[in-house]
Scaffold this active site. Structure first.
Site, short mmCIF file in Angstrom:
data_model
loop_
_atom_site.label_atom_id
_atom_site.label_comp_id
_atom_site.label_asym_id
_atom_site.label_seq_id
_atom_site.Cartn_x
_atom_site.Cartn_y
_atom_site.Cartn_z
N THR A 84 -3.23 4.36 -2.08
CA THR A 84 -2.17 5.21 -2.07
C THR A 84 -2.84 6.57 -2.18
O THR A 84 -3.81 6.92 -2.54
CB THR A 84 -1.36 5.18 -3.22
OG1 THR A 84 -2.02 5.39 -4.68
CG2 THR A 84 -0.79 3.77 -3.45
N GLU A 92 3.20 8.68 -4.94
CA GLU A 92 2.02 8.19 -4.42
C GLU A 92 2.64 7.18 -3.02
O GLU A 92 3.58 6.43 -2.99
CB GLU A 92 1.53 6.96 -5.34
CG GLU A 92 0.92 7.35 -6.54
CD GLU A 92 0.49 6.07 -7.58
OE1 GLU A 92 -0.69 5.94 -7.38
OE2 GLU A 92 1.15 5.78 -8.31
#
Length: 308
Positions: free
Chosen positions: A207, A257
């Protein structure tokens, strides 16, 4: 777009124009209607349009909780959206207690008449001057015969007023698609990609951990289908989590994220934009990595379907 930043007692140069007034957080469809009306008046009068707005939000200066103010469009993004509408000129007045203390007449004298206004327009609920005592009903009086005025009526969607407050509530409820309808385009935040704990990479879902570059309104905690735009202009489909990662932490700060699909490049230090498309599910804790990974695979399938 020419952008002029002024702090009282600084005053603008005289440029004959149609002036359109508002804070314009979000530059939503209601604001766009006001700006379109100003452009129609400007075409009729053969002068440019000047948007007059403020920064920071008045509540940051006048309230006891200045840190509580969150923006749909912080100043840099607001200016981009205003420019995209074809506006030629923008005055950004630094909102201070001194500016807030001006009488309605002095505000008009210094920043409208003094700036060359030939016509002034705003939404029906716009107010100006100390304690907001000036309204669009009093504007013709304060104009001293130097400019004409017009008012744009309330804009509605689904039988309810289009407003920045309504959009903030929708974002807080995770209804980013409904917010996009009122904004006229998806909600976007911008931020820098920083190093995280790299746990996502170890389970096949790396991420981009994003620190917002301004005080944006935070969407409701959960997982979303999103699009991520890189600084080079490329856009990738993604899924984005807003939350505290309860599977790994008992408590923690809210983080953003984004997992970009079909992407493997290094983004650290880049400013990226996240475009929020649709809420998928609430954030929750999982009893282990296997159940987390299974859910992430399902989230990916859902997000790809939404974004396709």
């Amino acid at each position: 777009m020419e952008t002029i930043h002024l702090t009282y007692p600084e005053t603008p140069d005289v440029v004959p124009s149609v002036m359109v007034l508002g804070f314009f957080d979000g530059v939503h469809t209601g604001h766009q209607a006001v700006i379109r009306h100003a452009q129609e008046q400007a075409e009729r009068l053969n002068v440019p349009v000047t948007v007059v707005t403020f920064d920071p939000h008045p509540k940051q200066v006048l309230s006891n909780k200045p840190d509580a103010v969150r923006y749909i469009t912080p100043l840099s993004r607001k200016l981009k959206r205003i420019e995209s509408l074809g506006v030629e000129r923008c005055l950004v007045l630094t909102f201070t207690k001194e500016l807030a203390g001006l009488s309605p007449q002095q505000f008009v004298d210094d920043y409208l008449i003094g700036a060359g206004a030939v016509h002034v327009t705003a939404g029906f609920d716009y107010s100006y001057g100390k304690f907001g005592e000036g309204t669009m009903e009093t504007m013709p009086f304060h104009a001293r015969g130097r400019f004409t005025t017009s008012v744009v009526n309330e804009q509605t969607e689904g039988g309810e007023k289009v407003s920045s407050t309504r959009i903030r509530k929708l974002l807080g409820a995770g209804e980013v698609d409904a917010a996009a309808t009122l904004l006229g385009s998806p909600y976007v935040i911008c931020g820098e990609v920083i190093h995280g704990d790299a746990r996502g990479r170890t389970i096949g879902y790396p991420t981009a951990n994003v620190v917002m570059d301004a005080s944006y309104v935070m969407p409701r905690l959960g997982v979303y289908a999103t699009r991520v735009r890189l600084r080079d202009g490329r856009t990738f489909h993604a899924m984005t989590n807003v939350g505290r990662r309860p599977t790994f932490y008992d408590t923690g700060d809210v983080s953003i994220e984004s997992h970009l699909f079909d992407f493997s490049e290094d983004l650290y230090g880049q400013l990226i934009e996240i475009e929020w498309v649709r809420f998928i599910r609430n954030e929750r804790a999982f009893d282990g990595l296997d159940s987390l990974i299974a859910q992430l695979k399902q989230d990916e399938t859902t997000a790809r379907s939404i974004l396709s």
